[in-house]
Design a protein around this motif. Structure first.
Motif, PDB file in Angstrom:
ATOM      1  N   UNK A  23      -8.947   2.742  -9.868  1.00 59.25           N
ATOM      2  CA  UNK A  23      -8.925   1.298 -10.090  1.00 59.25           C
ATOM      3  C   UNK A  23      -7.525   0.709  -9.967  1.00 59.25           C
ATOM      4  N   UNK A  24      -6.498   1.572  -9.925  1.00 60.16           N
ATOM      5  CA  UNK A  24      -5.132   1.098  -9.722  1.00 60.16           C
ATOM      6  C   UNK A  24      -4.492   0.512 -10.957  1.00 60.16           C
ATOM      7  N   UNK A  25      -5.186   0.504 -12.076  1.00 65.05           N
ATOM      8  CA  UNK A  25      -4.637  -0.071 -13.298  1.00 65.05           C
ATOM      9  C   UNK A  25      -3.714   0.881 -14.019  1.00 65.05           C
ATOM     10  N   UNK A  26      -2.818   0.330 -14.817  1.00 68.10           N
ATOM     11  CA  UNK A  26      -1.952   1.146 -15.643  1.00 68.10           C
ATOM     12  C   UNK A  26      -0.643   1.566 -15.006  1.00 68.10           C
ATOM     13  N   UNK A  27      -0.374   1.158 -13.784  1.00 64.79           N
ATOM     14  CA  UNK A  27       0.855   1.522 -13.088  1.00 64.79           C
ATOM     15  C   UNK A  27       1.697   0.272 -12.881  1.00 64.79           C
ATOM     16  N   UNK A  28       3.003   0.429 -12.851  1.00 67.39           N
ATOM     17  CA  UNK A  28       3.846  -0.698 -12.455  1.00 67.39           C
ATOM     18  C   UNK A  28       3.592  -1.039 -10.992  1.00 67.39           C
ATOM     19  N   UNK A  29       3.386   0.016 -10.203  1.00 75.92           N
ATOM     20  CA  UNK A  29       3.128  -0.178  -8.778  1.00 75.92           C
ATOM     21  C   UNK A  29       2.456   1.068  -8.225  1.00 75.92           C
ATOM     22  N   UNK A  30       1.632   0.863  -7.205  1.00 75.63           N
ATOM     23  CA  UNK A  30       0.990   1.959  -6.475  1.00 75.63           C
ATOM     24  C   UNK A  30       1.508   1.895  -5.045  1.00 75.63           C
ATOM     25  N   UNK A  31       1.968   3.038  -4.533  1.00 78.25           N
ATOM     26  CA  UNK A  31       2.397   3.129  -3.135  1.00 78.25           C
ATOM     27  C   UNK A  31       1.427   4.027  -2.389  1.00 78.25           C
ATOM     28  N   UNK A  32       0.867   3.494  -1.327  1.00 76.07           N
ATOM     29  CA  UNK A  32      -0.029   4.261  -0.459  1.00 76.07           C
ATOM     30  C   UNK A  32       0.773   4.581   0.790  1.00 76.07           C
ATOM     31  N   UNK A  33       1.050   5.862   0.986  1.00 72.97           N
ATOM     32  CA  UNK A  33       1.882   6.298   2.111  1.00 72.97           C
ATOM     33  C   UNK A  33       1.011   7.022   3.129  1.00 72.97           C
ATOM     34  N   UNK A  34       1.153   6.620   4.399  1.00 73.08           N
ATOM     35  CA  UNK A  34       0.333   7.239   5.441  1.00 73.08           C
ATOM     36  C   UNK A  34       1.106   7.276   6.751  1.00 73.08           C
ATOM     37  N   UNK A  35       0.773   8.267   7.551  1.00 72.10           N
ATOM     38  CA  UNK A  35       1.440   8.469   8.828  1.00 72.10           C
ATOM     39  C   UNK A  35       0.543   7.993   9.966  1.00 72.10           C
TER      40      UNK A  35
END
Length: 149
Positions: A98-110
């Motif tokens: 759900x993406x909650x609880x983090x200051x930020x989420x980084x999705x890294x992909x090539x």
């Protein structure tokens, strides 16, 4: 709901850029959780973060090892925040939940990983529809991250 930043690697590999981003998190007093569904990626990063430069290393551990809750950087296969991380890094199409609880989420992909690319596109679309704040970054020819969307 946490803001999600998408980091599109067109020339550099994740192993080349992730350590610097993790060091910034630690320098700012944060903690990080790095997740990948691939055991091979977890194993590779576990070795790489100790040796990525000759003069430094990133203190880290694995979620499946003792004292995982004490690690400033934790490598895991699921987004369970057992080390009280402030930032979540999702690799290889990992689902941030759900993406909650983090200051930020980084999705890294090539760019050359079609599975991760498709997962990032689907996540972007779903989060935009849910009005989650999202940003898209890609590397310039000089190697700096530039916001593109």
């Amino acid at each position: 709901m946490s803001e999600i930043w998408f980091y599109h690697h067109e020339s550099a590999r994740i192993e080349q850029t992730l350590p610097a981003l993790l060091m910034k998190v630690l320098e700012r007093g944060g903690r990080a959780l790095v997740i990948s569904p691939l055991e091979s990626r977890i194993e590779s990063l576990d070795q790489h973060l100790w040796t990525f430069t000759d003069d430094s290393f990133l203190p880290h551990g694995r979620a499946d090892r003792p004292r995982a809750d004490q690690q400033p950087v934790l490598l895991a296969r699921e987004p369970e925040n057992i080390n009280n991380a402030t930032m979540l890094f999702c690799l290889d199409g990992a689902d941030p939940g759900d993406g909650g609880g983090w200051d930020r989420v980084l999705v890294m992909f090539e760019a050359d990983d079609p599975g991760a690319l498709n997962a990032a596109r689907a996540l972007w679309s779903a989060r935009k529809k849910s009005q989650t704040p999202v940003s898209y970054y890609k590397q310039s020819s000089s190697g700096r991250w530039e916001k593109s969307g």
